[in-house]
Structure formats: structure tokens, C-alpha cells
Design a protein around this motif. Sequence first.
Motif, PDB file in Angstrom:
ATOM      1  N   MET A  48       8.169   2.693  -3.690  1.00  0.00           N
ATOM      2  CA  MET A  48       6.784   2.261  -3.609  1.00  0.00           C
ATOM      3  C   MET A  48       6.029   2.711  -4.854  1.00  0.00           C
ATOM      4  O   MET A  48       6.336   3.745  -5.432  1.00  0.00           O
ATOM      5  N   LYS A  49       5.051   1.933  -5.224  1.00  0.00           N
ATOM      6  CA  LYS A  49       4.230   2.259  -6.374  1.00  0.00           C
ATOM      7  C   LYS A  49       3.167   3.285  -5.986  1.00  0.00           C
ATOM      8  O   LYS A  49       2.837   3.455  -4.821  1.00  0.00           O
ATOM      9  N   LYS A  50       2.621   3.945  -6.999  1.00  0.00           N
ATOM     10  CA  LYS A  50       1.565   4.930  -6.772  1.00  0.00           C
ATOM     11  C   LYS A  50       0.380   4.289  -6.056  1.00  0.00           C
ATOM     12  O   LYS A  50      -0.218   4.893  -5.181  1.00  0.00           O
ATOM     13  N   ASN A  51       0.063   3.039  -6.417  1.00  0.00           N
ATOM     14  CA  ASN A  51      -1.056   2.342  -5.770  1.00  0.00           C
ATOM     15  C   ASN A  51      -0.808   2.153  -4.280  1.00  0.00           C
ATOM     16  O   ASN A  51      -1.743   2.168  -3.487  1.00  0.00           O
ATOM     17  N   ASP A  52       0.463   1.963  -3.902  1.00  0.00           N
ATOM     18  CA  ASP A  52       0.795   1.811  -2.490  1.00  0.00           C
ATOM     19  C   ASP A  52       0.464   3.093  -1.725  1.00  0.00           C
ATOM     20  O   ASP A  52      -0.116   3.043  -0.653  1.00  0.00           O
ATOM     21  N   LEU A  71       2.999   6.841   5.514  1.00  0.00           N
ATOM     22  CA  LEU A  71       2.877   7.823   4.436  1.00  0.00           C
ATOM     23  C   LEU A  71       4.089   8.748   4.430  1.00  0.00           C
ATOM     24  O   LEU A  71       4.618   9.074   3.364  1.00  0.00           O
ATOM     25  N   ASN A  72       4.533   9.149   5.601  1.00  0.00           N
ATOM     26  CA  ASN A  72       5.713  10.003   5.704  1.00  0.00           C
ATOM     27  C   ASN A  72       6.949   9.298   5.141  1.00  0.00           C
ATOM     28  O   ASN A  72       7.742   9.898   4.414  1.00  0.00           O
ATOM     29  N   GLU A  73       7.113   8.028   5.472  1.00  0.00           N
ATOM     30  CA  GLU A  73       8.233   7.249   4.933  1.00  0.00           C
ATOM     31  C   GLU A  73       8.150   7.168   3.409  1.00  0.00           C
ATOM     32  O   GLU A  73       9.156   7.302   2.727  1.00  0.00           O
ATOM     33  N   TYR A  74       6.954   6.949   2.906  1.00  0.00           N
ATOM     34  CA  TYR A  74       6.754   6.888   1.466  1.00  0.00           C
ATOM     35  C   TYR A  74       7.157   8.211   0.822  1.00  0.00           C
ATOM     36  O   TYR A  74       7.858   8.247  -0.174  1.00  0.00           O
ATOM     37  N   THR A  75       6.721   9.302   1.441  1.00  0.00           N
ATOM     38  CA  THR A  75       7.032  10.633   0.903  1.00  0.00           C
ATOM     39  C   THR A  75       8.532  10.873   0.907  1.00  0.00           C
ATOM     40  O   THR A  75       9.078  11.418  -0.050  1.00  0.00           O
ATOM     41  N   ASN A  76       9.201  10.449   1.965  1.00  0.00           N
ATOM     42  CA  ASN A  76      10.655  10.630   2.045  1.00  0.00           C
ATOM     43  C   ASN A  76      11.376   9.786   1.008  1.00  0.00           C
ATOM     44  O   ASN A  76      12.411  10.198   0.486  1.00  0.00           O
ATOM     45  N   LEU A  77      10.865   8.623   0.677  1.00  0.00           N
ATOM     46  CA  LEU A  77      11.469   7.772  -0.346  1.00  0.00           C
ATOM     47  C   LEU A  77      11.284   8.356  -1.734  1.00  0.00           C
ATOM     48  O   LEU A  77      12.121   8.160  -2.609  1.00  0.00           O
TER      49      LEU A  77
END
Length: 60
Positions: free
Chosen positions: A5-9, A52-58
Motif C-alpha cells: 500500500m502507498k503512504k497515501n493509503d 490499518l492493522n493489515e497495512y501495518t503487517n504488510l
Amino acid sequence: MYTKMKKNDRESIVLSIVKKRDEMLRIAEEDGLSSENTIICSQELDNLLNQLNEYTNLST
């Protein structure tokens, strides 16, 4: 498939979390903590936090 994911996401998710939390608090104040509207909003907030948690894990 792994998609980064991008930072904007991430920023978009965080902004959505802040807005949803404020909405939930407003609804809870008007309708009560156990009202159906508050519970639905809380579930929507949970979904955003999970995103957000999924994003952090990625990202790690």
C-alpha cells in the motif's frame, strides 16, 4: 498476491479512523452507548482499525 500500500493509503485509513471515532462518540452521546446506531458505527470503526492493522503487517 502481495500488494504494497502507498503512504497515501495509510494516511487515508488513519483519517477515516479519526472521523469514524468522532462520529461514534457523537452518536453515543446522542443515542446512548448501547444503541443500534452506536454499535454499527463501532463495528465500522473496528473494520477500519483492522485495515490499518493489515497495512501495518504488510509494511513490516
